[in-house]
Scaffold this motif. Sequence first.
Motif, PDB file in Angstrom:
ATOM      1  N   ILE A  16       0.981  -1.389   0.116  1.00  0.00           N
ATOM      2  CA  ILE A  16      -0.004  -0.028  -0.012  1.00  0.00           C
ATOM      3  C   ILE A  16       1.033   1.084  -0.034  1.00  0.00           C
ATOM      4  O   ILE A  16       1.771   1.640   1.047  1.00  0.00           O
ATOM      5  CB  ILE A  16      -0.980   0.157   1.383  1.00  0.00           C
ATOM      6  CG1 ILE A  16      -1.607  -1.340   1.453  1.00  0.00           C
ATOM      7  CG2 ILE A  16      -2.087   1.010   1.047  1.00  0.00           C
ATOM      8  CD1 ILE A  16      -2.476  -2.001   0.383  1.00  0.00           C
ATOM      9  N   HIS A  17       0.611   1.850  -0.905  1.00  0.00           N
ATOM     10  CA  HIS A  17       1.784   3.264  -1.105  1.00  0.00           C
ATOM     11  C   HIS A  17       1.029   4.504  -0.600  1.00  0.00           C
ATOM     12  O   HIS A  17      -0.050   4.713  -1.115  1.00  0.00           O
ATOM     13  CB  HIS A  17       2.074   3.364  -2.434  1.00  0.00           C
ATOM     14  CG  HIS A  17       3.019   4.428  -2.738  1.00  0.00           C
ATOM     15  ND1 HIS A  17       4.553   4.265  -2.449  1.00  0.00           N
ATOM     16  CD2 HIS A  17       3.123   5.614  -3.140  1.00  0.00           C
ATOM     17  CE1 HIS A  17       5.248   5.402  -2.471  1.00  0.00           C
ATOM     18  NE2 HIS A  17       4.496   6.340  -2.891  1.00  0.00           N
ATOM     19  N   ILE A  18       1.663   4.994   0.340  1.00  0.00           N
ATOM     20  CA  ILE A  18       1.249   6.396   0.974  1.00  0.00           C
ATOM     21  C   ILE A  18       2.090   7.366   0.654  1.00  0.00           C
ATOM     22  O   ILE A  18       3.281   7.461   0.949  1.00  0.00           O
ATOM     23  CB  ILE A  18       1.220   6.304   2.619  1.00  0.00           C
ATOM     24  CG1 ILE A  18       0.360   4.933   2.954  1.00  0.00           C
ATOM     25  CG2 ILE A  18       0.563   7.454   3.018  1.00  0.00           C
ATOM     26  CD1 ILE A  18      -1.035   4.932   2.287  1.00  0.00           C
ATOM     27  N   PRO A  19       1.646   8.244  -0.446  1.00  0.00           N
ATOM     28  CA  PRO A  19       2.713   9.210  -0.977  1.00  0.00           C
ATOM     29  C   PRO A  19       2.590  10.543  -0.502  1.00  0.00           C
ATOM     30  O   PRO A  19       3.474  11.411  -0.950  1.00  0.00           O
ATOM     31  CB  PRO A  19       2.059   9.586  -2.382  1.00  0.00           C
ATOM     32  CG  PRO A  19       0.720   9.460  -2.178  1.00  0.00           C
ATOM     33  CD  PRO A  19       0.483   8.348  -1.154  1.00  0.00           C
ATOM     34  N   HIS A  35       3.380  18.661   1.639  1.00  0.00           N
ATOM     35  CA  HIS A  35       2.376  19.777   1.861  1.00  0.00           C
ATOM     36  C   HIS A  35       1.239  19.173   1.171  1.00  0.00           C
ATOM     37  O   HIS A  35       0.778  20.214   0.430  1.00  0.00           O
ATOM     38  CB  HIS A  35       3.034  21.117   1.472  1.00  0.00           C
ATOM     39  CG  HIS A  35       4.177  21.445   2.087  1.00  0.00           C
ATOM     40  ND1 HIS A  35       4.368  21.447   3.094  1.00  0.00           N
ATOM     41  CD2 HIS A  35       5.459  21.703   1.295  1.00  0.00           C
ATOM     42  CE1 HIS A  35       5.872  21.787   3.527  1.00  0.00           C
ATOM     43  NE2 HIS A  35       6.371  21.671   2.399  1.00  0.00           N
ATOM     44  N   SER A  36       0.718  18.009   1.089  1.00  0.00           N
ATOM     45  CA  SER A  36      -0.625  17.606   0.305  1.00  0.00           C
ATOM     46  C   SER A  36      -1.474  16.980   1.210  1.00  0.00           C
ATOM     47  O   SER A  36      -2.425  16.330   1.123  1.00  0.00           O
ATOM     48  CB  SER A  36      -0.322  16.720  -0.607  1.00  0.00           C
ATOM     49  OG  SER A  36       0.626  17.349  -1.631  1.00  0.00           O
ATOM     50  N   GLU A  37      -1.396  17.346   2.198  1.00  0.00           N
ATOM     51  CA  GLU A  37      -2.084  16.886   3.673  1.00  0.00           C
ATOM     52  C   GLU A  37      -3.919  16.793   3.342  1.00  0.00           C
ATOM     53  O   GLU A  37      -4.623  16.013   3.744  1.00  0.00           O
ATOM     54  CB  GLU A  37      -2.176  17.626   4.738  1.00  0.00           C
ATOM     55  CG  GLU A  37      -0.909  17.567   5.504  1.00  0.00           C
ATOM     56  CD  GLU A  37       0.101  18.593   5.061  1.00  0.00           C
ATOM     57  OE1 GLU A  37       1.171  18.768   5.471  1.00  0.00           O
ATOM     58  OE2 GLU A  37      -0.196  19.305   3.998  1.00  0.00           O
ATOM     59  N   GLU A  38      -4.416  17.918   2.482  1.00  0.00           N
ATOM     60  CA  GLU A  38      -5.792  18.177   2.154  1.00  0.00           C
ATOM     61  C   GLU A  38      -6.193  17.126   1.463  1.00  0.00           C
ATOM     62  O   GLU A  38      -7.558  16.942   1.416  1.00  0.00           O
ATOM     63  CB  GLU A  38      -6.070  19.505   1.853  1.00  0.00           C
ATOM     64  CG  GLU A  38      -5.691  19.737   0.338  1.00  0.00           C
ATOM     65  CD  GLU A  38      -3.923  19.979  -0.056  1.00  0.00           C
ATOM     66  OE1 GLU A  38      -3.726  20.008  -1.019  1.00  0.00           O
ATOM     67  OE2 GLU A  38      -3.501  20.062   1.015  1.00  0.00           O
ATOM     68  N   LYS A  39      -5.379  16.237   0.831  1.00  0.00           N
ATOM     69  CA  LYS A  39      -5.757  15.205  -0.185  1.00  0.00           C
ATOM     70  C   LYS A  39      -5.919  13.838   0.630  1.00  0.00           C
ATOM     71  O   LYS A  39      -6.166  12.647  -0.058  1.00  0.00           O
ATOM     72  CB  LYS A  39      -4.702  15.217  -1.336  1.00  0.00           C
ATOM     73  CG  LYS A  39      -4.913  16.577  -2.139  1.00  0.00           C
ATOM     74  CD  LYS A  39      -4.041  16.361  -3.192  1.00  0.00           C
ATOM     75  CE  LYS A  39      -3.949  17.933  -4.189  1.00  0.00           C
ATOM     76  NZ  LYS A  39      -2.770  17.946  -4.955  1.00  0.00           N
ATOM     77  N   MET A  40      -5.738  13.766   1.616  1.00  0.00           N
ATOM     78  CA  MET A  40      -5.380  12.641   2.627  1.00  0.00           C
ATOM     79  C   MET A  40      -6.668  11.864   2.504  1.00  0.00           C
ATOM     80  O   MET A  40      -6.824  10.588   2.356  1.00  0.00           O
ATOM     81  CB  MET A  40      -4.924  12.674   3.854  1.00  0.00           C
ATOM     82  CG  MET A  40      -3.395  13.051   3.947  1.00  0.00           C
ATOM     83  SD  MET A  40      -2.823  13.117   5.688  1.00  0.00           S
ATOM     84  CE  MET A  40      -0.921  13.262   5.435  1.00  0.00           C
ATOM     85  N   LEU A  76      -0.161   9.636   7.851  1.00  0.00           N
ATOM     86  CA  LEU A  76      -1.476   9.561   7.698  1.00  0.00           C
ATOM     87  C   LEU A  76      -2.457   9.499   8.805  1.00  0.00           C
ATOM     88  O   LEU A  76      -3.659   9.909   8.719  1.00  0.00           O
ATOM     89  CB  LEU A  76      -1.701   8.208   6.611  1.00  0.00           C
ATOM     90  CG  LEU A  76      -2.829   8.071   5.693  1.00  0.00           C
ATOM     91  CD1 LEU A  76      -2.771   9.323   4.600  1.00  0.00           C
ATOM     92  CD2 LEU A  76      -2.985   6.854   5.144  1.00  0.00           C
ATOM     93  N   GLY A  77      -1.804   9.081   9.858  1.00  0.00           N
ATOM     94  CA  GLY A  77      -2.506   9.203  10.981  1.00  0.00           C
ATOM     95  C   GLY A  77      -3.334   7.781  11.375  1.00  0.00           C
ATOM     96  O   GLY A  77      -3.631   7.080  10.421  1.00  0.00           O
ATOM     97  N   VAL A  78      -3.540   7.602  12.806  1.00  0.00           N
ATOM     98  CA  VAL A  78      -4.256   6.081  13.271  1.00  0.00           C
ATOM     99  C   VAL A  78      -5.450   5.908  12.531  1.00  0.00           C
ATOM    100  O   VAL A  78      -5.649   4.860  12.053  1.00  0.00           O
ATOM    101  CB  VAL A  78      -4.215   6.347  14.795  1.00  0.00           C
ATOM    102  CG1 VAL A  78      -4.868   4.949  15.147  1.00  0.00           C
ATOM    103  CG2 VAL A  78      -2.857   6.339  15.477  1.00  0.00           C
TER     104      VAL A  78
END
Length: 402
Positions: A16-19, A35-40, A76-78
Amino acid sequence: MRKLPAQKDRPLGLYIHIPFCQSKCAYCDFYSLAHSEEKMDAYVSALSRHLTEVAPRAALHLVDTVYFGGGTPSYLGVSRLTQLLKIIQKHYRLAKDAEITLEANPDSAGDWKALRALRRAGFNRISLGVQTTDDALLRQLGRIHTAAQAQQAVEAARRAKLENLSLDLIYGLPGQTMEHWQKTLADAVAMNPEHLSCYGLKVEEGTPLWHQNPANLPNDDLQAEMYLYTVSFLQQAGYQQYEISNFAKPGRESRHNLKYWTLQEYAGFGPGAHSDFGGVRYGYQRDLEGYLRGDLVLSESEIIDPLDRDMEYLMLYLRTNAGLDGKHFETRFRQRFAPLEQQLRQYAQMGLACQDGAVWKLTPKGYLVSNQIIGQLQEILVQEKLLRLNRAAQKDYRIIQN
């Protein structure tokens, strides 16, 4: 094309790729975006759809490894990580003892309660990108953690009862001396991880480090000394080298990464992810926006006959402690091993290879020149194939003449 047998419970790894990253490291060539947190949230939804769509193709498989790589998956966070793992648990047959790995940077892995929540969700292995314990070198690389944070992350993982810990380290950094590297290794071993990955720096074209063109990189001789010291030091510390760059305590090898090196099946998800699944090797374009729209555009795709994987087999198995088993090679690929063995005996006389029963392996000195060795052995395979083709052509000609 010979189809793979419809064998139930055939092992399968998921990648699972997390970019997402908080910042881009100077040496990094992986597909990752800062700086793309809004797309998570949208990305988790896209991954969930993709995982669900592919699941029926894996109905006969038993998923025994899951690897969240990046990027910085821990960023990405828990909640999001748990959501993705639940999708896998729901739609795939997951082995009871599946190895489930999370890559993490030390700065985002210092909360033991968060790590405990991830362990309870099913994650049972963590890989920390420590790289070096020299704070000045970390800053030079664009790393945002400190050596102290690396120690804190290890302590947090242990407090969260994560019992399978890996540390990533890099040698050959700009300005790095042998003393720097020896201290990093000693610091890492003192943290008592189950696994260590030690990579020689490769300056990839297009990375910030490549554009910087540093003049103070350790030369090839120093990098070789660092590598050979690593092998010796870690062996004395109880870590067995099982692949060129990887060392583990007994039974703690990375089961997921072994899939890559032993031609097992794995399916990748996310932009830039690659797969070797169902007799097809393929990869997705490095395009986050397209992936979010549901455009699963392939960057490459190749159907491979199992008998045509001899080159890969030779290259990958010689990277590992498994080595080349002549009988297994002949049975799997229906080719003679003798021409390869003849060359391997020459390498053995040079101290670059050794024979362990029926298995041929490279020595640590052999690993240093493994690209050249593998290239020469592959050339022998090419010549053997040409000889067989010529013999077959001559036989056909005689049949026609008669």
